[in-house]
Enzyme design. Structure first.
Site, PDB file in Angstrom:
ATOM      1  N   LYS A  70       0.856  -2.584   4.632  1.00 29.42           N
ATOM      2  CA  LYS A  70       0.310  -2.464   5.995  1.00 29.42           C
ATOM      3  C   LYS A  70      -0.475  -1.166   6.191  1.00 29.42           C
ATOM      4  O   LYS A  70      -1.600  -1.190   6.708  1.00 29.42           O
ATOM      5  CB  LYS A  70       1.461  -2.569   6.999  1.00 29.42           C
ATOM      6  CG  LYS A  70       1.070  -2.398   8.457  1.00 29.42           C
ATOM      7  CD  LYS A  70       2.106  -2.982   9.380  1.00 29.42           C
ATOM      8  CE  LYS A  70       3.532  -2.639   9.024  1.00 29.42           C
ATOM      9  NZ  LYS A  70       3.855  -1.197   9.172  1.00 29.42           N
ATOM     10  N   THR A  72      -1.723   0.808   3.864  1.00 31.18           N
ATOM     11  CA  THR A  72      -2.878   0.770   2.961  1.00 31.18           C
ATOM     12  C   THR A  72      -3.999  -0.067   3.560  1.00 31.18           C
ATOM     13  O   THR A  72      -5.180   0.319   3.524  1.00 31.18           O
ATOM     14  CB  THR A  72      -2.446   0.196   1.597  1.00 31.18           C
ATOM     15  OG1 THR A  72      -1.408   1.017   1.050  1.00 31.18           O
ATOM     16  CG2 THR A  72      -3.614   0.157   0.621  1.00 31.18           C
ATOM     17  N   ARG A  93       1.316   7.041  11.649  1.00 30.41           N
ATOM     18  CA  ARG A  93       2.541   7.821  11.787  1.00 30.41           C
ATOM     19  C   ARG A  93       2.649   8.849  10.661  1.00 30.41           C
ATOM     20  O   ARG A  93       2.076   8.683   9.592  1.00 30.41           O
ATOM     21  CB  ARG A  93       3.761   6.894  11.732  1.00 30.41           C
ATOM     22  CG  ARG A  93       3.878   5.955  12.918  1.00 30.41           C
ATOM     23  CD  ARG A  93       4.953   4.905  12.690  1.00 30.41           C
ATOM     24  NE  ARG A  93       4.585   4.016  11.595  1.00 30.41           N
ATOM     25  CZ  ARG A  93       5.443   3.239  10.946  1.00 30.41           C
ATOM     26  NH1 ARG A  93       6.717   3.272  11.242  1.00 30.41           N
ATOM     27  NH2 ARG A  93       5.022   2.440   9.991  1.00 30.41           N
ATOM     28  N   LYS A 104      11.937   4.371  -0.367  1.00 33.45           N
ATOM     29  CA  LYS A 104      10.789   3.687   0.232  1.00 33.45           C
ATOM     30  C   LYS A 104       9.461   4.325  -0.162  1.00 33.45           C
ATOM     31  O   LYS A 104       8.450   3.653  -0.331  1.00 33.45           O
ATOM     32  CB  LYS A 104      10.927   3.686   1.768  1.00 33.45           C
ATOM     33  CG  LYS A 104       9.803   2.961   2.497  1.00 33.45           C
ATOM     34  CD  LYS A 104      10.081   2.931   3.997  1.00 33.45           C
ATOM     35  CE  LYS A 104       8.961   2.214   4.743  1.00 33.45           C
ATOM     36  NZ  LYS A 104       7.714   2.985   4.754  1.00 33.45           N
ATOM     37  N   ALA A 272      11.586   2.921  13.330  1.00 34.38           N
ATOM     38  CA  ALA A 272      11.090   1.622  13.790  1.00 34.38           C
ATOM     39  C   ALA A 272      12.209   0.660  14.179  1.00 34.38           C
ATOM     40  O   ALA A 272      11.934  -0.402  14.719  1.00 34.38           O
ATOM     41  CB  ALA A 272      10.209   0.990  12.721  1.00 34.38           C
ATOM     42  N   PHE A 300       7.312  -1.879  10.463  1.00 29.74           N
ATOM     43  CA  PHE A 300       7.938  -3.144  10.062  1.00 29.74           C
ATOM     44  C   PHE A 300       7.084  -4.351  10.439  1.00 29.74           C
ATOM     45  O   PHE A 300       5.875  -4.237  10.608  1.00 29.74           O
ATOM     46  CB  PHE A 300       9.354  -3.255  10.629  1.00 29.74           C
ATOM     47  CG  PHE A 300      10.312  -2.234  10.083  1.00 29.74           C
ATOM     48  CD1 PHE A 300      10.293  -1.863   8.745  1.00 29.74           C
ATOM     49  CD2 PHE A 300      11.249  -1.622  10.904  1.00 29.74           C
ATOM     50  CE1 PHE A 300      11.179  -0.926   8.231  1.00 29.74           C
ATOM     51  CE2 PHE A 300      12.139  -0.682  10.399  1.00 29.74           C
ATOM     52  CZ  PHE A 300      12.104  -0.333   9.060  1.00 29.74           C
ATOM     53  N   PHE A 381      -3.205  -9.621  -4.726  1.00 25.35           N
ATOM     54  CA  PHE A 381      -2.746  -9.114  -6.011  1.00 25.35           C
ATOM     55  C   PHE A 381      -3.454  -9.896  -7.122  1.00 25.35           C
ATOM     56  O   PHE A 381      -3.865 -11.048  -6.911  1.00 25.35           O
ATOM     57  CB  PHE A 381      -1.233  -9.273  -6.144  1.00 25.35           C
ATOM     58  CG  PHE A 381      -0.440  -8.239  -5.396  1.00 25.35           C
ATOM     59  CD1 PHE A 381       0.274  -7.263  -6.083  1.00 25.35           C
ATOM     60  CD2 PHE A 381      -0.402  -8.230  -4.011  1.00 25.35           C
ATOM     61  CE1 PHE A 381       1.012  -6.304  -5.399  1.00 25.35           C
ATOM     62  CE2 PHE A 381       0.321  -7.275  -3.318  1.00 25.35           C
ATOM     63  CZ  PHE A 381       1.035  -6.300  -4.014  1.00 25.35           C
ATOM     64  N   TRP A 409      -6.662  -1.625  -1.981  1.00 26.92           N
ATOM     65  CA  TRP A 409      -5.891  -0.790  -2.907  1.00 26.92           C
ATOM     66  C   TRP A 409      -6.737  -0.448  -4.124  1.00 26.92           C
ATOM     67  O   TRP A 409      -6.738   0.686  -4.593  1.00 26.92           O
ATOM     68  CB  TRP A 409      -4.610  -1.512  -3.330  1.00 26.92           C
ATOM     69  CG  TRP A 409      -3.681  -0.652  -4.132  1.00 26.92           C
ATOM     70  CD1 TRP A 409      -2.701   0.175  -3.671  1.00 26.92           C
ATOM     71  CD2 TRP A 409      -3.659  -0.527  -5.567  1.00 26.92           C
ATOM     72  NE1 TRP A 409      -2.068   0.813  -4.724  1.00 26.92           N
ATOM     73  CE2 TRP A 409      -2.639   0.404  -5.900  1.00 26.92           C
ATOM     74  CE3 TRP A 409      -4.400  -1.100  -6.594  1.00 26.92           C
ATOM     75  CZ2 TRP A 409      -2.344   0.753  -7.208  1.00 26.92           C
ATOM     76  CZ3 TRP A 409      -4.111  -0.733  -7.911  1.00 26.92           C
ATOM     77  CH2 TRP A 409      -3.095   0.178  -8.204  1.00 26.92           C
TER      78      TRP A 409
END
Length: 555
Positions: A70, A72, A93, A104, A272, A300, A381, A409
């Site tokens: 998200k 990225t 954030r 994480k 979150a 999230f 991907f 990415w």
């Protein structure tokens, strides 16, 4: 293949003054923190006559261990908007040190869609979190000192609700006994720590609109209850002035840049789960004031992050989004369809079709509940097949929502050109933005509306303890505040094992508490951890720094 940090370190950053001038902010409003970071004074918002830009929210499907990307995508979309000639700023954030050193990871994006300097952003940055922790712990110290010095307010030490905090994953501090060692060392009591991002101070700072508003919100924070059940506030302890002094610089948004030189406001980061999971209102408004398009995100999946962004942040700050991007990966949707993480590399249309309802429920919520135009961004991907992509396109088309592939990415802004064009198209559409519930209902009604309208559950069960707390909050006049649901991020329900788009479930609310400074009521479901622990192999073990001060191992 380069790591995130190697990509970031190979980037030639622009001087931050150049980034700031590109969006027309006069240097009189800025305070530089070295060459590549700065803060923007709040007076810029008061004095700028530029019309507000359009606000775009980036949210996601229900998260899985396969990842969604998200942040990225948010950064890549902003760079894509810049590539097609749009005036754009991003609002994100700040990362917490707990996840950075835990499991994480950071929150500066990834690959060729990052904000930089990523090491600074993921570590101490400009000291905002340290200031928030200091203000939180000053209030705790003044509370315990008041009790030690005679307890004139009649505080019941069994009903203290305020905890100390530290910005680190440290399970040892979840439950402690303090004040030991005799009369001169305080009053013995059970206590505990939260991680800094779970502190109400964080939520307060992110919802405050000014220094004066910040001070008033701090004053409203409830820290304990008296022997006769009356709330004791930060204002009762006369702590708000000193706390505001600690936060006077932290409330100013930070500005950095993406790898492609797009301005990025990175400010605040409330938990979150226990809070609303969005960057600060001031940073979002500053991004809107400085560009034609402001791209932001919420924590999230859309049932938590987007719901709170729309029902809490937009309501309190009087913001109206123009469009929503819902990020998904085919890998994650196959996990929602029942596949194990080790089986995601092969084409499996059956599992994908079973998992797609999770995406479609989020899409339907944005379209039908909140009445906002949206687009699905598939974070592609190499293992994704054309047949899998086409299946998602066909299913979303049935709801009248387009799908764009995102390869940010690997390609940065070039991987979001199609997405950027679709977002611009959506922003030009009229929308009838609405909330999922009205503030006029009871606390029970509002929670039930979220469960039925957003989660698509059958209803809510309130424990006797929750019913008692609701009655107390209603008697104190807090029943007209918005609701902040504290729920697992891994399911629409309160059971993390219920993947996909579960039906026929009820949500159990076990506790209801007030965050009077932030201005919302927290409804706790399941087991929500406000002080995480480190994993068996923490990310911290791989982080190092060489003799030249160059950091390695940070993703």
């Amino acid at each position: 293949m380069k790591t995130d940090i190697e990509i970031a370190q190979s980037c030639e950053m622009l001087p931050i003054s150049q980034v700031i001038s590109s969006i027309g902010i006069d240097e009189k409003y800025t305070e530089n923190y070295g060459k590549y970071k700065a803060k923007v004074d709040l007076s810029y918002l008061r004095e700028s006559t530029r019309p507000n830009g359009k606000l775009v929210l980036v949210t996601a499907i229900t998260p899985t261990p396969a990842g969604e990307g998200k942040t990225t995508t948010t950064i890549g979309l902003a760079d894509g908007m810049k590539k097609i000639g749009k005036s754009v700023a991003v609002a994100l954030r700040e990362p917490s040190l707990g996840p950075v050193f835990g499991v994480k990871g950071g929150a500066a994006g990834g690959g060729y869609a990052q904000v930089v300097p990523m090491e600074d952003i993921n570590l101490h940055f400009t000291g905002d979190f340290h200031a928030i922790g200091a203000a939180n712990n000053l209030l705790a110290a003044m509370l315990d000192n008041h009790i030690h010095q005679g307890n004139a307010l009649g505080i019941d030490v069994r009903r203290i609700t305020w905890k100390r905090c530290v910005d680190m994953n440290d399970r040892q501090l979840r439950f402690i006994v303090d004040g030991m060692g005799g009369k001169v060392n305080g009053v013995p009591r059970e206590d505990g720590y939260d991680i800094t991002v779970a502190s109400e101070i964080m939520a307060v700072l992110c919802l405050a609109s000014s220094i004066d508003d910040l001070k008033q919100r701090l004053s409203n924070i409830i820290v304990a209850y008296t022997f006769d059940g009356k709330p004791v506030t930060c204002g009762d302890l006369k702590a708000q002035g000193a706390m505001t002094a600690l936060l006077k610089d932290a409330i100013k948004p930070n500005i950095v840049q993406t790898l492609e030189g797009t301005p990025a406001f990175v400010h605040g980061g409330p938990f979150a789960n226990i809070a609303h999971g969005c960057n600060s209102v001031i940073a979002t408004k500053m991004a809107m004031k400085s560009a034609d398009y402001a791209i932001t995100e919420a924590g999230f999946g859309a049932d938590l992050g987007a719901e709170k962004f729309l029902d809490i942040k937009c309501r309190l700050a009087q913001l109206k989004p123009s469009a929503v991007v819902i990020v998904a990966t085919i890998r994650a949707l196959k996990m929602h369809g029942g596949l194990a993480k080790t089986e995601l590399g092969m084409e499996n249309l059956v599992a994908l079709e079973k998992g797609i309802p999770n995406l479609l429920r989020h899409v339907s919520n944005i379209k039908d509940v909140y009445k906002l135009p949206s687009v699905v961004a598939i974070n592609r991907f190499p293992t994704d097949t054309d047949a899998e992509v086409q299946l998602i396109i066909d299913k979303c088309k049935e709801l009248g929502v387009n799908v764009c592939l995102s390869t940010v990415w690997a390609e940065g802004g070039n991987g979001a050109i199609e997405l950027a064009q679709e977002v611009c198209r959506l922003c030009d559409m009229e929308n009838d933005f609405s909330f999922s519930y009205s503030l006029g209902g009871t606390i029970e009604d509002k929670i039930a509306d979220i469960v039925k309208n957003v989660y698509r559950g059958d209803g809510v069960t309130f424990t006797p303890n929750a019913q008692k707390q609701i009655a107390e909050l209603t008697a104190l006049g807090y029943d007209k505040l918005p609701i902040c649901m504290a729920k697992t991020q891994y399911s629409f329900s309160d059971d993390p094992e219920k993947l996909g788009a579960p039906e026929g479930f009820t949500v159990t609310v076990r506790n209801v508490k007030i965050s009077a400074g932030a201005g919302f009521i927290v409804a706790l479901t399941g087991e929500i951890m406000t002080m995480p622990g480190l994993p068996k192999v923490p990310a911290a073990e791989k982080i190092d720094v060489d003799s030249n001060g160059v950091i390695t191992g940070l993703f």
